[in-house]
Enzyme design. Structure first.
Site, PDB file in Angstrom:
ATOM      1  N   GLU A  92       5.675  -3.218   0.606  1.00 58.56           N
ATOM      2  CA  GLU A  92       5.590  -3.088  -0.855  1.00 58.56           C
ATOM      3  C   GLU A  92       4.860  -1.778  -1.117  1.00 58.56           C
ATOM      4  O   GLU A  92       3.626  -1.713  -1.047  1.00 58.56           O
ATOM      5  CB  GLU A  92       4.823  -4.281  -1.447  1.00 58.56           C
TER       6      GLU A  92
ATOM      7  N   GLY B 117       0.839  -1.200   0.000  1.00 59.04           N
ATOM      8  CA  GLY B 117       0.000   0.000   0.000  1.00 59.04           C
ATOM      9  C   GLY B 117       0.870   1.244   0.000  1.00 59.04           C
ATOM     10  O   GLY B 117       1.987   1.224  -0.522  1.00 59.04           O
TER      11      GLY B 117
ATOM     12  N   VAL C 298       0.813   4.699   5.457  1.00 62.88           N
ATOM     13  CA  VAL C 298       0.370   3.556   6.267  1.00 62.88           C
ATOM     14  C   VAL C 298       1.553   2.603   6.498  1.00 62.88           C
ATOM     15  O   VAL C 298       1.659   1.985   7.559  1.00 62.88           O
ATOM     16  CB  VAL C 298      -0.834   2.849   5.605  1.00 62.88           C
ATOM     17  N   GLY C 299       2.454   2.532   5.533  1.00 68.46           N
ATOM     18  CA  GLY C 299       3.648   1.699   5.712  1.00 68.46           C
ATOM     19  C   GLY C 299       4.398   2.073   6.984  1.00 68.46           C
ATOM     20  O   GLY C 299       4.880   1.220   7.722  1.00 68.46           O
TER      21      GLY C 299
ATOM     22  N   CYS D 165       0.738  -0.118  -9.249  1.00 64.21           N
ATOM     23  CA  CYS D 165       1.905   0.417  -8.533  1.00 64.21           C
ATOM     24  C   CYS D 165       3.126   0.518  -9.435  1.00 64.21           C
ATOM     25  O   CYS D 165       3.944   1.405  -9.269  1.00 64.21           O
ATOM     26  CB  CYS D 165       2.224  -0.432  -7.318  1.00 64.21           C
TER      27      CYS D 165
HETATM   28  P1  NAD Z   1      -5.481   0.786   0.617  1.00 63.55           P
HETATM   29  O1  NAD Z   1      -6.196   2.068   0.902  1.00 63.55           O
HETATM   30  O2  NAD Z   1      -6.278  -0.417   0.246  1.00 63.55           O
HETATM   31  O3  NAD Z   1      -4.589   0.468   1.888  1.00 63.55           O
HETATM   32  C1  NAD Z   1      -3.780  -0.682   1.953  1.00 63.55           C
HETATM   33  C2  NAD Z   1      -4.125  -1.447   3.214  1.00 63.55           C
HETATM   34  O4  NAD Z   1      -3.805  -0.673   4.357  1.00 63.55           O
HETATM   35  C3  NAD Z   1      -5.600  -1.800   3.341  1.00 63.55           C
HETATM   36  O5  NAD Z   1      -5.730  -3.164   3.693  1.00 63.55           O
HETATM   37  C4  NAD Z   1      -6.097  -0.875   4.410  1.00 63.55           C
HETATM   38  O6  NAD Z   1      -7.143  -1.417   5.168  1.00 63.55           O
HETATM   39  C5  NAD Z   1      -4.874  -0.668   5.264  1.00 63.55           C
HETATM   40  N1  NAD Z   1      -4.897   0.621   5.946  1.00 63.55           N
HETATM   41  C6  NAD Z   1      -5.309   1.811   5.437  1.00 63.55           C
HETATM   42  N2  NAD Z   1      -5.162   2.792   6.370  1.00 63.55           N
HETATM   43  C7  NAD Z   1      -4.658   2.203   7.477  1.00 63.55           C
HETATM   44  C8  NAD Z   1      -4.283   2.691   8.783  1.00 63.55           C
HETATM   45  N3  NAD Z   1      -4.403   3.976   9.117  1.00 63.55           N
HETATM   46  N4  NAD Z   1      -3.784   1.801   9.660  1.00 63.55           N
HETATM   47  C9  NAD Z   1      -3.660   0.503   9.344  1.00 63.55           C
HETATM   48  N5  NAD Z   1      -4.000  -0.005   8.128  1.00 63.55           N
HETATM   49  C10 NAD Z   1      -4.493   0.827   7.216  1.00 63.55           C
HETATM   50  O7  NAD Z   1      -4.433   0.954  -0.536  1.00 63.55           O
HETATM   51  P2  NAD Z   1      -3.544   2.217  -0.910  1.00 63.55           P
HETATM   52  O8  NAD Z   1      -2.522   2.456   0.141  1.00 63.55           O
HETATM   53  O9  NAD Z   1      -4.386   3.364  -1.376  1.00 63.55           O
HETATM   54  O10 NAD Z   1      -2.830   1.585  -2.184  1.00 63.55           O
HETATM   55  C11 NAD Z   1      -2.248   2.387  -3.125  1.00 63.55           C
HETATM   56  C12 NAD Z   1      -0.768   2.537  -2.847  1.00 63.55           C
HETATM   57  O11 NAD Z   1      -0.166   1.249  -2.760  1.00 63.55           O
HETATM   58  C13 NAD Z   1      -0.019   3.244  -3.941  1.00 63.55           C
HETATM   59  O12 NAD Z   1       0.959   4.065  -3.374  1.00 63.55           O
HETATM   60  C14 NAD Z   1       0.631   2.110  -4.721  1.00 63.55           C
HETATM   61  O13 NAD Z   1       1.767   2.485  -5.438  1.00 63.55           O
HETATM   62  C15 NAD Z   1       0.943   1.158  -3.628  1.00 63.55           C
HETATM   63  N6  NAD Z   1       1.007  -0.194  -4.141  1.00 63.55           N
HETATM   64  C16 NAD Z   1       2.192  -0.838  -4.105  1.00 63.55           C
HETATM   65  C17 NAD Z   1       2.280  -2.112  -4.622  1.00 63.55           C
HETATM   66  C18 NAD Z   1       3.553  -2.885  -4.610  1.00 63.55           C
HETATM   67  O14 NAD Z   1       3.487  -4.082  -4.859  1.00 63.55           O
HETATM   68  N7  NAD Z   1       4.691  -2.296  -4.327  1.00 63.55           N
HETATM   69  C19 NAD Z   1       1.161  -2.713  -5.174  1.00 63.55           C
HETATM   70  C20 NAD Z   1      -0.037  -2.007  -5.172  1.00 63.55           C
HETATM   71  C21 NAD Z   1      -0.114  -0.754  -4.638  1.00 63.55           C
END
Ligand code: NAD
Length: 469
Positions: free
Chosen positions: A222, A200, A204-205, A256
């Site tokens: 990731e 994600g 959040v990471g 991503c």
């Molecule tokens: P998302 O909003 O679905 O969040 C990812 C996960 O984090 C979800 O399961 C969500 O429930 C959890 N989450 C959200 N907020 C949280 C919090 N405050 N505390 C704990 N958990 C929480 O997805 P996203 O982040 O919008 O995804 C898009 C991003 O992910 C982009 O930056 C994209 O580049 C990146 N991405 C990376 C990869 C990769 O493989 N490197 C793949 C897909 C997406």
């Protein structure tokens, strides 16, 4: 099957504790360690994906407007190939690997053995909600772990399908799906896991990594970033434009590893404007809103964010948008200011800015002056440019001539570096991520060749030790 046939359990903190405690107890019994169990789980997952393809395709269409073909190529078929690759090589990957022993320790045997970590948490995002939930799951199961999977609440149809089907086909003592958003994920993150695999965004990471630190839990992150597509004059720019358009506009740019922007050297910029326009028309017709093969933005929040970036340059093609339909046309922007919002944040939508630089030196300086991207793509006919890009830039992955396809090579690790993440997976790299590589040394008690190393030290012992070490 309609979405409301699925029962969604809303977990509480107590539910998170109960789930993790239950899986930990399973792991303690050694239930998930046998190779036969691991293979059986992978085969069951494969059967689910192949026999219920249409259920997954329907869910992906509901969440993201994905065409059945794109869902198959990028998610279902990808996962089946990953399972097949893992099943084909798992015996070999799990075989202890012999390591040579230094003379001073002989006779002895040394080897490395992979052992599962325990109970791991996988947190998946919404953009490839099936692939990015199940690809890490394949690695975690192959390595013999118990798994809590948290799909993204932002892709609710796919989340519901996973919550319904996985406990029915996988061993429910070892695999749990927990649906939900921030409160549920927060409750899970309070638990102690043996590894957390998060896909994600970087904000959040950081939350995940801070939570993991409390338990000294290792993490794989990731993440995303702005992946450039460098284009040099002299390359076959018509083909480059087709491939960049394909990688960028699949899933409406919500990928991503999509090329985030085109970094065009010299005259390549002007030529790319024309070629990209042609490529978009070829793939999605004169009105992409009517194409069955073009996706939609996941929700209104993301629509508003992406639509807000449309003004950051001269529109070469596209620009149309419709909030009610969550539609944003495949759009190419030129004359983009490198300091504008569209060039500062990850676009994660169907807008492709073209940034011009005079030469390769300036292109490399542009790339290395920013956060390390998840991917760097380059379209060039020059071997020396390729060599320089390999040596002088840093990114999660680097691909010449094609975007996103590096993911389809199971032998290649997939992961980021710096702001684009840490850790890697796919194929044997998933096994590395979800296993501990334990060192094993076996030295017989007789003959006791270590006598020379025991005190009291004499001049003779000293001489011998200095010679053999
Ligand atoms: P998302 O909003 O679905 O969040 C990812 C996960 O984090 C979800 O399961 C969500 O429930 C959890 N989450 C959200 N907020 C949280 C919090 N405050 N505390 C704990 N958990 C929480 O997805 P996203 O982040 O919008 O995804 C898009 C991003 O992910 C982009 O930056 C994209 O580049 C990146 N991405 C990376 C990869 C990769 O493989 N490197 C793949 C897909 C997406």
């Amino acid at each position: 099957m309609s979405q409301d046939t699925y029962v969604n359990v809303v977990p509480t903190a107590a539910h998170a504790t109960e789930t993790v405690t239950r899986l930990r107890a399973t792991f303690q019994t050694g239930h998930t360690k046998p190779l036969a169990w691991r293979k059986q789980q992978l085969r069951a997952l494969r059967t689910l994906l192949t026999e219920h393809q249409e259920v997954f395709e329907q869910a992906l269409h509901t969440d993201l407007g994905k065409s059945a073909t794109e869902s198959y190529v990028m998610e279902i078929g990808f996962l089946v190939a990953e399972i097949d690759h893992t099943l084909r090589h798992l015996d070999r990957w799990l075989r202890p690997s012999r390591v040579s022993v230094p003379l001073s320790l002989m006779p002895a045997r040394a080897s490395t053995v992979r052992e599962p970590l325990g109970t791991v948490l996988i947190i998946a995002p919404w953009n490839y909600p099936l692939n990015l939930a199940l690809a890490p799951l394949i690695g975690a199961l192959a390595a013999g772990n118990c798994v809590v999977l948290k799909p993204s609440e932002v892709a609710p149809a796919t989340s519901a399908v996973l919550a319904h089907w996985l406990p029915r086909v996988l061993d429910p003592q070892a695999v749990a799906v927990v649906e939900g958003g921030v409160p549920e994920t927060t409750a899970l993150l309070d638990q102690r896991f043996d590894h957390i695999f998060y896909t994600g965004n970087g904000t959040v990471g950081r939350i995940v990594m801070a939570a993991a630190a409390r338990h000294l839990t290792p993490v794989t992150l990731e993440l995303g970033g702005k992946s450039p597509a460098l284009v040099e004059p002299g390359a076959d720019l018509a083909t480059a434009a087709r491939r960049i358009a394909w990688g960028k506009f699949m899933n409406a740019g919500q990928t991503c590893v999509a090329p985030d922007y085109v970094l065009a050297i010299g005259e390549a910029g002007t030529e790319m404007e024309a070629h990209l326009t042609d490529a978009i028309r070829e793939m999605y017709g004169p009105d992409p809103a009517r194409s069955n093969d073009y996706g939609r933005i996941i929700n209104e929040r993301h629509f508003d964010r992406v639509a807000g970036l449309l003004k950051d340059g001269r529109t070469v093609v596209g620009g149309d948008h419709d909030r009610d339909a969550r539609y944003i046309a495949p759009t190419v922007l030129a004359d983009v200011d490198p300091d504008s919002a569209v060039m500062r944040e990850e676009i994660f939508g169907p807008i492709l800015p073209i940034v011009r630089v005079p030469d390769l030196d300036a292109a490399i300086a542009f790339i290395t002056g920013r956060d390390k991207p998840l991917a760097l793509y380059a379209f060039t006919a020059s071997k020396s440019s390729k060599r320089r890009l390999i040596a002088e830039t840093s990114s999660g992955g680097l691909a010449f001539g094609v975007p996103t396809a590096q993911l389809a090579v199971p032998g290649l690790p997939f992961g980021g570096v710096g702001e684009s993440g840490m850790g890697r997976y796919h194929g044997s790299h998933s096994l590395d991520t979800f296993s501990h590589t334990k060192s094993v040394l076996d030295k017989p008690l007789q003959p006791d060749t270590l006598r020379v190393t025991y005190p009291p030290y004499t001049r003779r012992k000293d001489r011998v030790l200095r010679r053999i070490m």
